[in-house]
Design a protein around this motif. Structure first.
Motif, mmCIF file in Angstrom:
data_model
loop_
_atom_site.group_PDB
_atom_site.id
_atom_site.type_symbol
_atom_site.label_atom_id
_atom_site.label_comp_id
_atom_site.label_asym_id
_atom_site.label_seq_id
_atom_site.Cartn_x
_atom_site.Cartn_y
_atom_site.Cartn_z
ATOM 1 N N CYS A 41 0.884 -1.434 -0.264
ATOM 2 C CA CYS A 41 -0.254 -0.147 0.231
ATOM 3 C C CYS A 41 1.040 1.573 0.313
ATOM 4 C CB CYS A 41 -1.112 0.003 1.098
ATOM 5 S SG CYS A 41 -2.145 -0.933 1.086
ATOM 6 N N THR A 42 1.743 1.442 0.535
ATOM 7 C CA THR A 42 2.804 2.276 0.884
ATOM 8 C C THR A 42 3.393 2.619 -0.465
ATOM 9 O OG1 THR A 42 3.026 2.153 2.888
ATOM 10 C CG2 THR A 42 4.770 3.855 1.717
ATOM 11 N N LEU A 43 3.913 1.876 -0.966
ATOM 12 C CA LEU A 43 3.963 1.365 -2.784
ATOM 13 C C LEU A 43 3.390 2.136 -3.728
ATOM 14 C CD1 LEU A 43 6.652 -1.384 -2.768
ATOM 15 C CD2 LEU A 43 7.172 0.702 -2.967
ATOM 16 N N ALA A 44 2.161 1.974 -3.457
ATOM 17 C CA ALA A 44 1.309 2.237 -4.543
ATOM 18 C C ALA A 44 0.350 3.518 -4.307
ATOM 19 C CB ALA A 44 -0.342 1.182 -3.863
ATOM 20 N N ARG A 45 0.736 3.812 -3.182
ATOM 21 C CA ARG A 45 0.339 5.912 -2.578
ATOM 22 C C ARG A 45 1.798 6.425 -3.467
ATOM 23 N NH1 ARG A 45 -1.210 6.476 3.429
ATOM 24 N NH2 ARG A 45 -1.260 8.947 2.973
ATOM 25 N N HIS A 46 2.696 6.167 -3.129
ATOM 26 C CA HIS A 46 3.857 6.689 -3.809
ATOM 27 C C HIS A 46 3.571 6.256 -5.273
ATOM 28 C CE1 HIS A 46 6.785 7.424 -0.820
ATOM 29 N NE2 HIS A 46 6.666 6.399 -0.107
ATOM 30 N N GLY A 47 3.349 5.670 -5.980
ATOM 31 C CA GLY A 47 2.925 5.521 -7.880
ATOM 32 C C GLY A 47 2.142 6.198 -7.803
ATOM 33 N N VAL A 48 0.720 6.636 -7.076
ATOM 34 C CA VAL A 48 -0.197 7.719 -7.098
ATOM 35 C C VAL A 48 0.184 9.147 -7.511
ATOM 36 C CG1 VAL A 48 -2.282 8.323 -6.483
ATOM 37 C CG2 VAL A 48 -1.526 5.865 -6.226
ATOM 38 N N ALA A 49 1.499 9.368 -6.661
ATOM 39 C CA ALA A 49 2.235 10.582 -6.151
ATOM 40 C C ALA A 49 2.571 10.552 -7.337
ATOM 41 C CB ALA A 49 2.529 10.634 -5.137
ATOM 42 N N VAL A 50 3.239 10.094 -7.938
ATOM 43 C CA VAL A 50 4.051 10.323 -9.285
ATOM 44 C C VAL A 50 2.981 10.454 -10.487
ATOM 45 C CG1 VAL A 50 5.798 9.033 -10.905
ATOM 46 C CG2 VAL A 50 6.106 8.583 -8.474
ATOM 47 N N ARG A 51 2.599 9.229 -10.735
ATOM 48 C CA ARG A 51 1.661 9.642 -11.570
ATOM 49 C C ARG A 51 0.470 10.119 -11.768
ATOM 50 N NH1 ARG A 51 -3.461 7.882 -11.513
ATOM 51 N NH2 ARG A 51 -3.424 6.397 -9.595
ATOM 52 N N ARG A 52 -0.020 11.218 -10.777
ATOM 53 C CA ARG A 52 -0.552 12.766 -10.864
ATOM 54 C C ARG A 52 0.143 13.546 -11.041
ATOM 55 N NH1 ARG A 52 -4.977 12.032 -5.792
ATOM 56 N NH2 ARG A 52 -6.052 10.543 -6.137
ATOM 57 N N GLY A 53 1.635 13.224 -10.184
ATOM 58 C CA GLY A 53 1.997 14.935 -9.978
ATOM 59 C C GLY A 53 3.698 14.836 -11.813
ATOM 60 N N GLU A 54 3.360 13.876 -11.501
ATOM 61 C CA GLU A 54 4.925 13.605 -13.149
ATOM 62 C C GLU A 54 4.498 12.702 -13.983
ATOM 63 O OE1 GLU A 54 9.005 14.023 -11.496
ATOM 64 O OE2 GLU A 54 8.005 13.030 -9.969
ATOM 65 N N PRO A 55 3.631 12.872 -14.388
ATOM 66 C CA PRO A 55 2.644 12.331 -15.799
ATOM 67 C C PRO A 55 3.633 11.492 -16.860
ATOM 68 C CG PRO A 55 1.985 14.413 -15.637
ATOM 69 C CD PRO A 55 2.663 14.593 -14.351
ATOM 70 N N GLU A 56 4.311 12.830 -17.029
ATOM 71 C CA GLU A 56 5.225 12.020 -17.790
ATOM 72 C C GLU A 56 6.353 10.896 -17.643
ATOM 73 O OE1 GLU A 56 7.012 15.697 -19.531
ATOM 74 O OE2 GLU A 56 5.802 16.720 -21.023
ATOM 75 N N ARG A 57 7.499 11.435 -16.553
ATOM 76 C CA ARG A 57 7.591 10.037 -15.971
ATOM 77 C C ARG A 57 6.992 9.500 -15.492
ATOM 78 N NH1 ARG A 57 10.451 11.210 -9.817
ATOM 79 N NH2 ARG A 57 12.096 9.217 -10.032
ATOM 80 N N ALA A 58 5.668 9.586 -15.032
ATOM 81 C CA ALA A 58 5.704 7.858 -15.051
ATOM 82 C C ALA A 58 5.415 6.688 -16.801
ATOM 83 C CB ALA A 58 3.754 8.415 -13.993
#
Length: 253
Positions: A41-58
């Motif tokens: 769950c912690t990894l997934a929440r970090h992933g959500v942060a990247v997907r929302r905040g840095e979509p191109e990097r994601a």
């Protein structure tokens, strides 16, 4: 006619057929399940942060790893083991500190690094090179395990001798768990910290510092969940993986 009451048959204890050892075994397995849920769950929440905040990097990160068998195998196991049910059943678990995630992943990453490192060139110059090559991998794995055990023992000793405020992670400077496990603070600019405590101390001059109480957004069940776990793993473990990269890595095409 006299009715004789039969004594109760000798059987399991009043709390059911399980023995005390069974209960203790399940307590340990429950702890493993709980920690795995918290980790994912912690990894997934970090992933959500990247997907929302840095979509191109994601998108770039996912495009790079999607063709790999390891990513595809992880997707298969994720579905087969129904980890989404494990992650979304019940109240959200508390976040794991970034240092705890990295330290839990340290030994597997070192095993992979030792297993895939090129063999020493000197083995080709000595007699019995095939025998030496056969022993090379086990010896490297043993060396990696011993190194991790030594560092873990040193960290435990540091924790025992540290100040009480340091052990409970609430020291006055706000740099909680700076010494825990792998030294992730050297790479704070490369990773995404789960607590945000280190973001202000290590933020580059040209970037605004994150609030001290910032934390990743809630996980999102459904289509993006596995991708969010993969993104979180790449971001949180990125500095650790980078430290085991070949001397001159070739960027992916």
């Amino acid at each position: 006619m006299t009715t004789t009451t039969m004594p109760p048959p000798a059987g399991p204890a009043a709390d059911g057929p399980l023995t005390p050892t069974d209960h203790r075994s399940f307590a340990f397995l429950g702890q493993v399940n709980g920690h795995l849920r918290q980790y994912l769950c912690t990894l997934a929440r970090h992933g959500v942060a990247v997907r929302r905040g840095e979509p191109e990097r994601a998108r770039a990160l996912l495009d790079a790893v999607r063709p790999w068998p390891l990513y595809k195998g992880g997707q298969f196991l994720f579905d087969l083991m129904e980890w989404e049910d494990l992650m979304t059943d019940g109240a959200p678990p508390p976040l794991l500190p970034t240092e705890r995630i990295v330290s839990a992943s340290l030994l597997p990453v070192r095993w992979l690094a030792d297993a895939t490192a090129p063999a020493p060139g000197a083995a080709k110059l000595i007699p019995g090179q095939h025998t030496a090559a056969a022993f090379d991998l086990p010896l490297r794995l043993l060396a990696g395990t011993a190194r991790a055990a030594f560092q873990g023992a040193a960290q435990d000793l540091t924790d025992l001798l540290g100040k009480p405020a340091d052990r409970d992670g609430t020291d006055s400077t706000g740099d909680a768990d700076d010494d825990a496990g792998y030294d992730a603070t050297d790479h704070a600019a490369a990773g995404h910290d789960s607590t945000g405590d280190e973001g202000a101390a290590h933020a580059p001059d040209d970037e605004p510092a994150e609030p001290a109480d910032a934390e990743p957004p809630p996980l999102e069940a459904g289509f993006y969940l596995y991708e969010d776990i993969a993104l979180g793993a790449l971001v949180v473990l990125g500095p650790l993986l980078a430290d085991h990269a070949p001397p001159d890595p070739t960027p992916p095409a």
